[in-house]
Design a protein around this motif. Sequence first.
Motif, PDB file in Angstrom:
ATOM      1  N   GLY A 114      28.889  27.417 -42.829  1.00 62.01           N
ATOM      2  CA  GLY A 114      30.270  27.770 -42.723  1.00 62.01           C
ATOM      3  C   GLY A 114      30.817  29.030 -42.516  1.00 62.01           C
ATOM      4  O   GLY A 114      31.872  29.532 -42.625  1.00 62.01           O
ATOM      5  N   LEU A 115      29.681  29.969 -41.873  1.00 59.16           N
ATOM      6  CA  LEU A 115      29.930  31.169 -41.565  1.00 59.16           C
ATOM      7  C   LEU A 115      30.703  31.250 -40.029  1.00 59.16           C
ATOM      8  O   LEU A 115      30.515  30.260 -39.317  1.00 59.16           O
ATOM      9  N   LYS A 116      31.099  32.359 -39.842  1.00 60.06           N
ATOM     10  CA  LYS A 116      31.898  32.740 -38.372  1.00 60.06           C
ATOM     11  C   LYS A 116      31.217  33.644 -37.653  1.00 60.06           C
ATOM     12  O   LYS A 116      30.720  34.533 -38.527  1.00 60.06           O
ATOM     13  N   GLY A 117      31.512  33.822 -36.638  1.00 64.08           N
ATOM     14  CA  GLY A 117      31.270  35.075 -36.057  1.00 64.08           C
ATOM     15  C   GLY A 117      29.812  35.812 -35.753  1.00 64.08           C
ATOM     16  O   GLY A 117      28.999  35.156 -36.149  1.00 64.08           O
ATOM     17  N   TRP A 118      29.776  36.897 -35.166  1.00 63.13           N
ATOM     18  CA  TRP A 118      28.385  37.548 -35.152  1.00 63.13           C
ATOM     19  C   TRP A 118      28.704  39.139 -35.341  1.00 63.13           C
ATOM     20  O   TRP A 118      29.448  39.571 -34.901  1.00 63.13           O
ATOM     21  N   ASN A 119      27.838  39.373 -36.338  1.00 66.17           N
ATOM     22  CA  ASN A 119      27.878  40.760 -36.569  1.00 66.17           C
ATOM     23  C   ASN A 119      26.490  41.505 -35.905  1.00 66.17           C
ATOM     24  O   ASN A 119      25.554  41.092 -35.946  1.00 66.17           O
TER      25      ASN A 119
END
Length: 300
Positions: A114-119
């Motif tokens: 359920g995470l989003k994006g990219w670091n």
Amino acid sequence: MGNATEYIDFRIRPAGDWKSVDLDGTDSEGYTRIYGDEFTAGRSLTHLVAEMESLNVFGVMQAEWEDGDPVEINQQVHDAVTAHPNRFLGGIATTDPRRPDALEVLKAAHDDLGLKGWNFQPGFLKVAADDPSAAPILAYCQDNGHPVTVHTGINFSETGPISFGNPAAIDNIACAYPELTIVCSHGGWPWVTETLAVLWKHRNVYADFGAIAPKRMVGSKGGWEPVAHWMNTMVADQVLMATDWPMMRHDRLIPELDYLELSPESYRKYTWGNAASLIDKVWGTDLVERRSAAARTESV
């Protein structure tokens, strides 16, 4: 959205061992020398959440990763966000663009955790933000509405050249992926004016100033001189409050915000409105208001 005493910290890291009760922590990168008593390594997740609750801070936790297994830190972010849903508004995942399964690792963090994006940490990985190896991940994030947060400016790795943090690479990415949401973490110092130019040029590019004490962003000797003026004017809608916890305590950051001399409108955008709009765009409409309302109810 939110009342006058609520804040959103857009950049919190799961640094150290959450189960640790050692407030001295470890210092493998020499951050105590650099940040002094601002560095809070070793403090537990319980300590962080208590600090956030006491100051009405909500946050986005980012899986900043520099070595080892990115899958493990994605899981750590998921666990923290899941354990404290009324304090963490979401989590951002990470992956290593050098791995052949880089995109699969990121997709799993999104689909399963359920995470989003990219670091992305170019200087620590020695991979430029606009390196061809990052292209499939950037394209995927743009196509699926995932934000990309990129370390810009100086890094304190003794083997990672600071040239990897030049915000010119962010301009290149924004030109190639015009619908991609990008956040320049740490504001790009010492290329501050370049960072501001990239924000002014690209409506989908933001900056946070995580780990930077506001009192060091004013005056005539720190190299941050144009920032506060631009936060009040041309890029007022594109700046995000951040601590980069554990690099800076909330009880240090929030009282120092007055040094920036922002107008009431710009102050509210910086401390709440811009992040709330971005989070609602990425995680779902009215998420921020629902979570903050639940937190207020919890505290009654």
